[in-house]
Design a protein around this motif. Structure first.
Motif, mmCIF file in Angstrom:
data_model
loop_
_atom_site.group_PDB
_atom_site.id
_atom_site.type_symbol
_atom_site.label_atom_id
_atom_site.label_comp_id
_atom_site.label_asym_id
_atom_site.label_seq_id
_atom_site.Cartn_x
_atom_site.Cartn_y
_atom_site.Cartn_z
ATOM 1 N N ALA A 32 1.142 -3.070 4.576
ATOM 2 C CA ALA A 32 0.230 -1.932 4.677
ATOM 3 C C ALA A 32 0.125 -1.453 6.117
ATOM 4 O O ALA A 32 0.409 -2.199 7.065
ATOM 5 C CB ALA A 32 -1.165 -2.299 4.153
ATOM 6 N N HIS A 74 -2.852 -0.420 7.131
ATOM 7 C CA HIS A 74 -4.309 -0.441 7.293
ATOM 8 C C HIS A 74 -4.779 -1.880 7.440
ATOM 9 O O HIS A 74 -4.597 -2.704 6.533
ATOM 10 C CB HIS A 74 -4.982 0.221 6.089
ATOM 11 C CG HIS A 74 -4.391 1.554 5.755
ATOM 12 N ND1 HIS A 74 -3.792 1.813 4.539
ATOM 13 C CD2 HIS A 74 -4.281 2.678 6.488
ATOM 14 C CE1 HIS A 74 -3.350 3.063 4.537
ATOM 15 N NE2 HIS A 74 -3.628 3.610 5.710
ATOM 16 N N TYR A 98 -5.139 -7.830 -5.515
ATOM 17 C CA TYR A 98 -4.057 -8.556 -4.839
ATOM 18 C C TYR A 98 -3.580 -9.746 -5.671
ATOM 19 O O TYR A 98 -2.376 -9.977 -5.789
ATOM 20 C CB TYR A 98 -4.550 -9.051 -3.474
ATOM 21 C CG TYR A 98 -5.156 -7.979 -2.622
ATOM 22 C CD1 TYR A 98 -4.363 -7.056 -1.944
ATOM 23 C CD2 TYR A 98 -6.542 -7.870 -2.473
ATOM 24 C CE1 TYR A 98 -4.922 -6.056 -1.156
ATOM 25 C CE2 TYR A 98 -7.111 -6.884 -1.682
ATOM 26 C CZ TYR A 98 -6.302 -5.978 -1.032
ATOM 27 O OH TYR A 98 -6.859 -4.989 -0.263
ATOM 28 N N ASP A 153 -7.022 -3.444 4.647
ATOM 29 C CA ASP A 153 -6.278 -3.807 3.439
ATOM 30 C C ASP A 153 -5.613 -5.166 3.631
ATOM 31 O O ASP A 153 -5.672 -6.050 2.754
ATOM 32 C CB ASP A 153 -5.240 -2.720 3.173
ATOM 33 C CG ASP A 153 -4.709 -2.704 1.746
ATOM 34 O OD1 ASP A 153 -5.122 -3.550 0.930
ATOM 35 O OD2 ASP A 153 -3.879 -1.824 1.447
ATOM 36 N N LYS A 173 -8.776 -1.871 -4.806
ATOM 37 C CA LYS A 173 -8.780 -2.560 -3.522
ATOM 38 C C LYS A 173 -9.986 -2.088 -2.711
ATOM 39 O O LYS A 173 -10.366 -0.924 -2.832
ATOM 40 C CB LYS A 173 -7.497 -2.260 -2.742
ATOM 41 C CG LYS A 173 -6.223 -2.773 -3.367
ATOM 42 C CD LYS A 173 -5.008 -2.596 -2.434
ATOM 43 C CE LYS A 173 -4.748 -1.144 -2.085
ATOM 44 N NZ LYS A 173 -3.608 -0.961 -1.174
ATOM 45 N N PRO A 174 -10.548 -2.982 -1.896
ATOM 46 C CA PRO A 174 -10.069 -4.320 -1.540
ATOM 47 C C PRO A 174 -10.645 -5.447 -2.384
ATOM 48 O O PRO A 174 -10.809 -6.557 -1.881
ATOM 49 C CB PRO A 174 -10.533 -4.451 -0.083
ATOM 50 C CG PRO A 174 -11.839 -3.713 -0.061
ATOM 51 C CD PRO A 174 -11.650 -2.548 -1.004
ATOM 52 N N ASP A 203 0.869 -1.166 0.000
ATOM 53 C CA ASP A 203 0.000 0.000 0.000
ATOM 54 C C ASP A 203 0.914 1.227 0.000
ATOM 55 O O ASP A 203 2.021 1.185 0.548
ATOM 56 C CB ASP A 203 -0.884 -0.012 1.250
ATOM 57 C CG ASP A 203 -1.693 1.253 1.388
ATOM 58 O OD1 ASP A 203 -2.606 1.463 0.567
ATOM 59 O OD2 ASP A 203 -1.399 2.048 2.299
#
Length: 237
Positions: free
Chosen positions: A180, A182, A162, A185, A156-157, A10
């Motif tokens: 990340a 977060h 990914y 995430d 994302k998400p 991220d």
């Protein structure tokens, strides 16, 4: 950890301090016009439009478009809300590129270089490719590729973002680690099989208003990227 071949990151908040950078850039663009506002509050208001705008794409209500276009739409909303409709088009265009001029947190450039000794590196960001390239050139990010939303054609998400990052390196999800600041995430990345590393950025949204610790299970937690490099170095010794 030795199974991990690539780290994907991220960017907004994890690698770059978007809040103070956007406040600075907004002041540079608008103060010469005689405009005075709370610049940090302006940055917060602009960022508050971020997830709702991407949700329009994720939900299929509008076609995929680059984050620069969403940022511009969001900027127009914030200016209108503040009664600043008189800001002209050239200023809006220049201000929208503020997201290309964000500064990294102090540990990031050195941390990425340490991590690159044993891993391939790429952003897995909602930012578009030109934005990621500009941030890399500004902040000396040593990427091996630019991945993320524009490659996956979604935000994302959503799982595809990914999985597309892992696939771009010809890796299985479990050979790829999402990094990340977060928890949400990281939870989304883990749901599709990626390994996860949490980086503490407690001041991302202002003093003490970021995540100091993950709220979900992760494989590694670190105070910064240099600490993450040390943690991941152990299996290679």
């Amino acid at each position: 950890m030795q199974q991990i071949k690539a780290l994907v990151f991220d960017v907004f908040g994890t690698l770059v301090d978007w809040r103070t950078s956007i406040a600075r850039e907004t002041e540079r663009s608008l103060a010469p016009l005689g405009i005075t506002v709370d610049w940090l509050a302006f940055a917060d208001a602009w960022r508050d439009q971020y997830q709702p705008a991407m949700e329009e794409v994720r939900a299929g209500r509008i076609p995929f478009c680059k984050l620069d276009r969403l940022h511009r739409r969001n900027l127009d909303v914030v200016l209108a809300d503040l009664g600043l409709d008189a800001v002209d088009e050239p200023v809006r265009q220049q201000l929208n590129l503020a997201w290309h001029r964000l500064d990294a947190w102090p540990d990031v450039s050195a941390g990425l270089r340490a991590l690159r000794r044993h891993h391939r590196l790429a952003p897995c960001s909602n930012g578009n490719i030109s934005l990621m390239v500009d941030l890399a050139r500004r902040n000396d990010f040593p990427w091996d590729a630019i991945l993320g939303a524009e490659v996956a054609r979604d935000y994302k998400p959503k799982p595809v973002v990914y999985l597309a990052a892992a696939d771009a390196f010809d890796l299985r999800p479990e050979e790829t680690m999402m990094v990340a600041a977060h928890s949400a995430d990281l939870a989304a990345a883990a749901d599709v099989g990626l390994r996860t590393a949490f980086i503490a950025r407690p001041d991302e949204f202002g003093p003490g208003r970021g995540e100091a610790a993950a709220t979900v299970a992760v494989d590694v937690s670190a105070k910064n990227l240099l600490a993450l490099a040390q943690a991941l170095e152990q299996p290679h010794r």
